[in-house]
Design an enzyme around this catalytic site. Structure first.
Site, PDB file in Angstrom:
ATOM      1  N   ASP A  38       6.244  41.136 -17.779  1.00 15.23           N
ATOM      2  CA  ASP A  38       7.604  40.897 -17.284  1.00 15.23           C
ATOM      3  C   ASP A  38       8.391  42.195 -17.170  1.00 15.23           C
ATOM      4  OD1 ASP A  38       9.709  39.165 -16.502  1.00 15.23           O
ATOM      5  OD2 ASP A  38      10.555  39.227 -18.515  1.00 15.23           O
ATOM      6  N   HIS A  39       9.129  42.326 -16.084  1.00 19.64           N
ATOM      7  CA  HIS A  39      10.032  43.456 -15.865  1.00 19.64           C
ATOM      8  C   HIS A  39       9.364  44.820 -16.031  1.00 19.64           C
ATOM      9  CE1 HIS A  39      13.951  41.797 -14.939  1.00 19.64           C
ATOM     10  NE2 HIS A  39      13.703  40.820 -15.798  1.00 19.64           N
ATOM     11  N   HIS A  84      20.967  38.539 -18.326  1.00 21.34           N
ATOM     12  CA  HIS A  84      20.080  38.668 -19.478  1.00 21.34           C
ATOM     13  C   HIS A  84      20.863  38.692 -20.797  1.00 21.34           C
ATOM     14  CE1 HIS A  84      16.775  40.475 -16.808  1.00 21.34           C
ATOM     15  NE2 HIS A  84      16.302  39.368 -17.313  1.00 21.34           N
ATOM     16  N   GLY A 141      17.138  35.256 -17.126  1.00 23.80           N
ATOM     17  CA  GLY A 141      18.356  35.094 -17.903  1.00 23.80           C
ATOM     18  C   GLY A 141      18.724  33.649 -18.170  1.00 23.80           C
ATOM     19  N   ASN A 182      12.620  31.676 -16.839  1.00 23.67           N
ATOM     20  CA  ASN A 182      12.366  32.625 -17.927  1.00 23.67           C
ATOM     21  C   ASN A 182      13.370  32.442 -19.054  1.00 23.67           C
ATOM     22  OD1 ASN A 182      10.603  33.576 -15.996  1.00 23.67           O
ATOM     23  ND2 ASN A 182      11.269  35.695 -16.104  1.00 23.67           N
TER      24      ASN A 182
END
Length: 288
Positions: free
Chosen positions: A83-84, A177, A206, A227
């Site tokens: 992720d990210h 987030h 978020g 998520n």
């Protein structure tokens, strides 16, 4: 049931109008709890490792291998997702370890650079048979899709997907987030418009800041992968605090970490129930 690719979980959910829970792993107890919660719910789940979590552990291999091992032993389908990721070498390492998907985040870059870099990563991952998620919100800006007031334009989103070839798109529709309160106001009409314009599954980042009826409504309007991280961390920490407050002399970490793990498992089961059973009533209850 065992480790599967993320696309194998997401595609049937899109067809069935259901959501997919994607929960962030910080340590081994999180991975174990998320899988236990999914097994109790009887539905697939995605385990996510963020670049920040990788940095905390000093590298991807130890926590990545542990998370993959938990996924392989599960009684329900489980995917493992990076992720990210903003660093290309981390993407390459995730592919080598056997991750089922990668979210490459170039949203802070100018639009054309985001397009070019994301397309390169998408080709790399898809050549390895790995599903790719990207992010689009505003043009540039250090907070990307999670800047206050940022919204994804449906026409631009459609162009972005066509030019990059990604398999899923994280969009800006009102979340942020690390929210500790569940007060985010989602733009449900925008989700509907994005679903109509974009030919790949939509991802909501978020989501810890979104109340559960609104999460269900977001799925009903076209969101698929949802998520969640901070909400589970709150549940874990509260359980640990309660145990240590009740037993201040306690030193066996297994005892209080076990309480945290059990709390997260319960929350995962409950949240998966919300995401996988969207109802028209949920949508109507929060529609403008």
């Amino acid at each position: 049931m065992t480790l599967v690719g993320t696309g194998e979980i997401v595609a049937p959910a899109v067809d069935g109008g259901r959501g997919v829970g994607a929960f962030n792993v910080i340590q081994l107890e999180h991975a174990e709890a998320i899988v236990a919660g999914a097994e109790a719910a009887g539905v697939p789940v995605v385990l996510q490792l963020s670049q920040n979590a990788v940095r905390y552990h000093g590298g991807l291999a130890p926590i990545g291998a542990a998370t993959l091992a938990v996924a392989r032993a599960a009684a329900v389908p489980v995917a493992v997702h990076l992720d990210h990721a903003t660093e290309r070498p981390l993407v390459t390492e995730a592919l080598a370890l056997g991750f089922g998907s990668v979210m490459f985040d170039a949203s802070a870059l100018p639009y054309e650079e985001n397009l070019r870099t994301t397309a390169e990563v998408a080709r790399q991952c898809q050549e390895a048979g790995v599903w790719v998620e990207a992010e689009l919100g505003e043009v540039g800006g250090k907070d990307g899709v999670h800047a206050p007031g940022a919204r994804t334009d449906p026409a631009q989103a459609a162009e972005f997907v066509a030019r990059t070839g990604v398999d899923a798109l994280a969009v800006a529709v009102g979340t942020s987030h690390a929210m500790l309160t569940r007060t985010a106001a989602l733009d449900l009409d925008l989700i509907t418009a994005l679903r109509a314009a974009v030919p790949v599954p939509l991802v909501l980042h978020g989501s810890s800041g979104v109340a559960e009826p609104v999460l269900a409504a977001a799925v009903a309007h076209g969101m698929t992968k949802v998520n969640i991280a901070t909400h589970l961390n709150k549940a874990f920490t509260e359980a640990v605090r309660d145990r240590l407050a009740a037993e201040p002399a306690l030193v066996d970490t297994r005892t209080y970490l076990g309480d945290g793990r059990a709390a997260v498992a319960r929350e995962v089961t409950r949240l998966l129930g919300v995401l996988t059973a969207p109802r028209a009533a949920d949508r109507a209850a929060v529609s403008p």
